[in-house]
Design a protein around this motif. Structure first.
Motif, PDB file in Angstrom:
ATOM      1  N   ARG A  16     -10.272  22.954 -25.296  1.00 35.67           N
ATOM      2  CA  ARG A  16      -8.385  22.792 -25.370  1.00 35.67           C
ATOM      3  C   ARG A  16      -8.349  21.776 -24.099  1.00 35.67           C
ATOM      4  NH1 ARG A  16      -5.244  20.629 -29.367  1.00 35.67           N
ATOM      5  NH2 ARG A  16      -2.965  20.527 -27.859  1.00 35.67           N
ATOM      6  N   ARG A  17      -8.617  22.551 -22.826  1.00 34.02           N
ATOM      7  CA  ARG A  17      -8.486  21.164 -21.642  1.00 34.02           C
ATOM      8  C   ARG A  17      -9.077  19.649 -22.036  1.00 34.02           C
ATOM      9  NH1 ARG A  17     -10.748  20.197 -17.512  1.00 34.02           N
ATOM     10  NH2 ARG A  17     -12.906  21.265 -17.754  1.00 34.02           N
ATOM     11  N   TRP A  18     -10.223  19.292 -21.917  1.00 35.97           N
ATOM     12  CA  TRP A  18     -10.780  18.428 -22.726  1.00 35.97           C
ATOM     13  C   TRP A  18      -9.931  17.421 -23.767  1.00 35.97           C
ATOM     14  CZ3 TRP A  18     -17.090  19.972 -22.900  1.00 35.97           C
ATOM     15  CH2 TRP A  18     -17.004  20.284 -21.428  1.00 35.97           C
ATOM     16  N   LEU A  19      -9.490  18.183 -24.526  1.00 40.83           N
ATOM     17  CA  LEU A  19      -9.206  17.689 -26.016  1.00 40.83           C
ATOM     18  C   LEU A  19      -8.141  17.230 -25.500  1.00 40.83           C
ATOM     19  CD1 LEU A  19     -10.114  19.606 -28.896  1.00 40.83           C
ATOM     20  CD2 LEU A  19     -10.892  17.342 -28.725  1.00 40.83           C
ATOM     21  N   VAL A  20      -7.498  17.628 -24.807  1.00 40.65           N
ATOM     22  CA  VAL A  20      -5.909  16.499 -24.178  1.00 40.65           C
ATOM     23  C   VAL A  20      -6.227  16.169 -23.141  1.00 40.65           C
ATOM     24  CG1 VAL A  20      -4.074  18.651 -24.970  1.00 40.65           C
ATOM     25  CG2 VAL A  20      -4.901  18.610 -22.804  1.00 40.65           C
ATOM     26  N   GLY A  21      -7.975  16.074 -22.394  1.00 40.95           N
ATOM     27  CA  GLY A  21      -8.134  14.795 -21.333  1.00 40.95           C
ATOM     28  C   GLY A  21      -7.269  15.499 -19.860  1.00 40.95           C
ATOM     29  N   MET A  22      -6.926  16.579 -20.341  1.00 39.63           N
ATOM     30  CA  MET A  22      -6.294  17.652 -18.335  1.00 39.63           C
ATOM     31  C   MET A  22      -7.769  17.641 -18.026  1.00 39.63           C
ATOM     32  SD  MET A  22      -4.076  20.977 -18.727  1.00 39.63           S
ATOM     33  CE  MET A  22      -2.620  20.247 -19.032  1.00 39.63           C
ATOM     34  N   THR A  23      -7.302  18.152 -16.166  1.00 40.45           N
ATOM     35  CA  THR A  23      -8.136  18.209 -15.555  1.00 40.45           C
ATOM     36  C   THR A  23      -8.360  19.467 -15.027  1.00 40.45           C
ATOM     37  OG1 THR A  23      -7.108  17.670 -13.324  1.00 40.45           O
ATOM     38  CG2 THR A  23      -8.336  16.267 -14.295  1.00 40.45           C
ATOM     39  N   GLN A  24      -9.187  20.174 -14.500  1.00 37.24           N
ATOM     40  CA  GLN A  24      -9.271  21.759 -13.964  1.00 37.24           C
ATOM     41  C   GLN A  24      -8.129  21.955 -12.732  1.00 37.24           C
ATOM     42  OE1 GLN A  24     -12.981  23.184 -13.474  1.00 37.24           O
ATOM     43  NE2 GLN A  24     -14.027  23.231 -14.607  1.00 37.24           N
ATOM     44  N   GLN A  25      -7.869  20.607 -12.214  1.00 39.71           N
ATOM     45  CA  GLN A  25      -6.659  21.208 -11.350  1.00 39.71           C
ATOM     46  C   GLN A  25      -5.764  20.674 -11.669  1.00 39.71           C
ATOM     47  OE1 GLN A  25      -7.007  21.354  -7.665  1.00 39.71           O
ATOM     48  NE2 GLN A  25      -4.752  21.630  -7.929  1.00 39.71           N
ATOM     49  N   GLN A  26      -5.737  21.028 -12.810  1.00 38.74           N
ATOM     50  CA  GLN A  26      -3.777  19.953 -13.376  1.00 38.74           C
ATOM     51  C   GLN A  26      -3.609  20.994 -14.524  1.00 38.74           C
ATOM     52  OE1 GLN A  26      -5.475  16.644 -15.661  1.00 38.74           O
ATOM     53  NE2 GLN A  26      -4.060  15.291 -14.196  1.00 38.74           N
ATOM     54  N   LEU A  27      -5.058  22.173 -15.540  1.00 39.04           N
ATOM     55  CA  LEU A  27      -4.741  22.754 -15.788  1.00 39.04           C
ATOM     56  C   LEU A  27      -4.008  24.309 -14.354  1.00 39.04           C
ATOM     57  CD1 LEU A  27      -4.277  24.785 -18.351  1.00 39.04           C
ATOM     58  CD2 LEU A  27      -7.136  25.064 -18.109  1.00 39.04           C
ATOM     59  N   ALA A  28      -4.945  24.433 -13.176  1.00 38.16           N
ATOM     60  CA  ALA A  28      -4.698  25.391 -12.590  1.00 38.16           C
ATOM     61  C   ALA A  28      -2.897  25.346 -11.808  1.00 38.16           C
ATOM     62  CB  ALA A  28      -5.492  25.457 -11.777  1.00 38.16           C
ATOM     63  N   GLU A  29      -2.376  23.886 -11.727  1.00 37.06           N
ATOM     64  CA  GLU A  29      -1.418  23.765 -11.131  1.00 37.06           C
ATOM     65  C   GLU A  29      -0.441  24.795 -11.959  1.00 37.06           C
ATOM     66  OE1 GLU A  29      -1.310  19.468 -10.578  1.00 37.06           O
ATOM     67  OE2 GLU A  29      -2.588  19.971  -8.043  1.00 37.06           O
ATOM     68  N   ARG A  30      -1.249  24.018 -13.589  1.00 38.82           N
ATOM     69  CA  ARG A  30       0.628  24.298 -14.266  1.00 38.82           C
ATOM     70  C   ARG A  30       0.792  25.636 -14.363  1.00 38.82           C
ATOM     71  NH1 ARG A  30       0.400  20.057 -19.609  1.00 38.82           N
ATOM     72  NH2 ARG A  30       0.345  17.959 -18.518  1.00 38.82           N
ATOM     73  N   VAL A  31      -0.460  26.608 -14.774  1.00 41.99           N
ATOM     74  CA  VAL A  31      -0.552  27.746 -14.407  1.00 41.99           C
ATOM     75  C   VAL A  31      -0.083  28.618 -13.355  1.00 41.99           C
ATOM     76  CG1 VAL A  31      -2.031  29.781 -15.122  1.00 41.99           C
ATOM     77  CG2 VAL A  31      -2.037  27.187 -16.582  1.00 41.99           C
ATOM     78  N   GLY A  32      -0.572  27.793 -12.146  1.00 44.31           N
ATOM     79  CA  GLY A  32      -0.424  28.477 -10.803  1.00 44.31           C
ATOM     80  C   GLY A  32      -0.907  29.208 -10.470  1.00 44.31           C
ATOM     81  N   ILE A  33      -2.302  28.735 -10.245  1.00 41.37           N
ATOM     82  CA  ILE A  33      -3.951  29.052 -10.091  1.00 41.37           C
ATOM     83  C   ILE A  33      -4.577  27.712  -9.015  1.00 41.37           C
ATOM     84  CG2 ILE A  33      -3.851  31.338 -11.325  1.00 41.37           C
ATOM     85  CD1 ILE A  33      -5.517  29.574 -12.784  1.00 41.37           C
ATOM     86  N   LYS A  34      -5.386  28.392  -8.851  1.00 36.01           N
ATOM     87  CA  LYS A  34      -6.532  27.463  -8.280  1.00 36.01           C
ATOM     88  C   LYS A  34      -7.152  27.422  -8.945  1.00 36.01           C
ATOM     89  CE  LYS A  34      -5.976  28.516  -3.459  1.00 36.01           C
ATOM     90  NZ  LYS A  34      -4.754  28.260  -2.899  1.00 36.01           N
ATOM     91  N   PHE A  35      -7.707  25.937  -8.405  1.00 38.82           N
ATOM     92  CA  PHE A  35      -9.084  25.083 -10.201  1.00 38.82           C
ATOM     93  C   PHE A  35     -10.203  25.874 -10.195  1.00 38.82           C
ATOM     94  CE2 PHE A  35     -10.673  23.329  -6.507  1.00 38.82           C
ATOM     95  CZ  PHE A  35     -12.281  22.986  -6.627  1.00 38.82           C
ATOM     96  N   GLN A  36     -10.231  26.557  -8.295  1.00 34.14           N
ATOM     97  CA  GLN A  36     -11.448  27.444  -9.038  1.00 34.14           C
ATOM     98  C   GLN A  36     -12.060  29.019  -9.937  1.00 34.14           C
ATOM     99  OE1 GLN A  36     -10.069  26.609  -6.376  1.00 34.14           O
ATOM    100  NE2 GLN A  36     -11.521  26.174  -4.468  1.00 34.14           N
ATOM    101  N   GLN A  37     -10.508  29.146 -10.370  1.00 36.07           N
ATOM    102  CA  GLN A  37     -10.055  30.598 -10.746  1.00 36.07           C
ATOM    103  C   GLN A  37     -10.271  29.662 -12.130  1.00 36.07           C
ATOM    104  OE1 GLN A  37      -9.992  33.302 -10.364  1.00 36.07           O
ATOM    105  NE2 GLN A  37     -10.105  33.801 -12.827  1.00 36.07           N
TER     106      GLN A  37
END
Length: 124
Positions: A16-37
């Motif tokens: 889903r992240r790829w389909l919407v063109g979102m990076t791991q960093q962007q998703l992590a920021e929206r969720v409030g966690i680190k991209f490593q998680q």
């Protein structure tokens, strides 16, 4: 060893992240966690809690049930069911890029391309 359900959920998050063109960093920021998680979730190395999955679903604009779709088919494939399409087709970056490009084509041309693909697959 990661549980198959955790791996499946992680693949669906990545899909889903790829389909919407979102990076791991962007998703992590929206969720409030680190991209490593996010990386650990996507590989199935870490389990996603129910509340975190809820947050991820909201960030990716899908229902929570999205992450469990296809799990029955994946289990059947692992048990030896013959399929012409790999069980993890949407986990393949090339396939996702193809889908993203397909939906960027205007609808009338997209329908014609779809019909061409259907004809070509019948010939093969």
């Amino acid at each position: 060893m990661a549980h198959p359900v955790d791996v499946h959920v992680g693949k669906r998050i990545r899909h889903r992240r790829w389909l919407v063109g979102m990076t791991q960093q962007q998703l992590a920021e929206r969720v409030g966690i680190k991209f490593q998680q996010i990386q650990k979730y996507e590989t199935g190395a870490n389990r996603v809690s129910a509340s975190r999955l809820w947050d991820i679903a909201e960030a990716l604009d899908v229902p929570v049930s999205f992450f469990f779709e296809g799990i029955e088919n994946e289990n059947a494939a692992e048990e030896g069911a013959a399929e012409s399409v790999p069980a993890d087709i949407m986990g393949d970056k090339e396939a996702l890029d193809l889908v993203r490009s397909y939906y960027a084509i205007p609808e009338n041309q997209r329908r014609r391309l779809f019909e061409l693909a259907r004809v070509l697959s019948d010939v093969a």
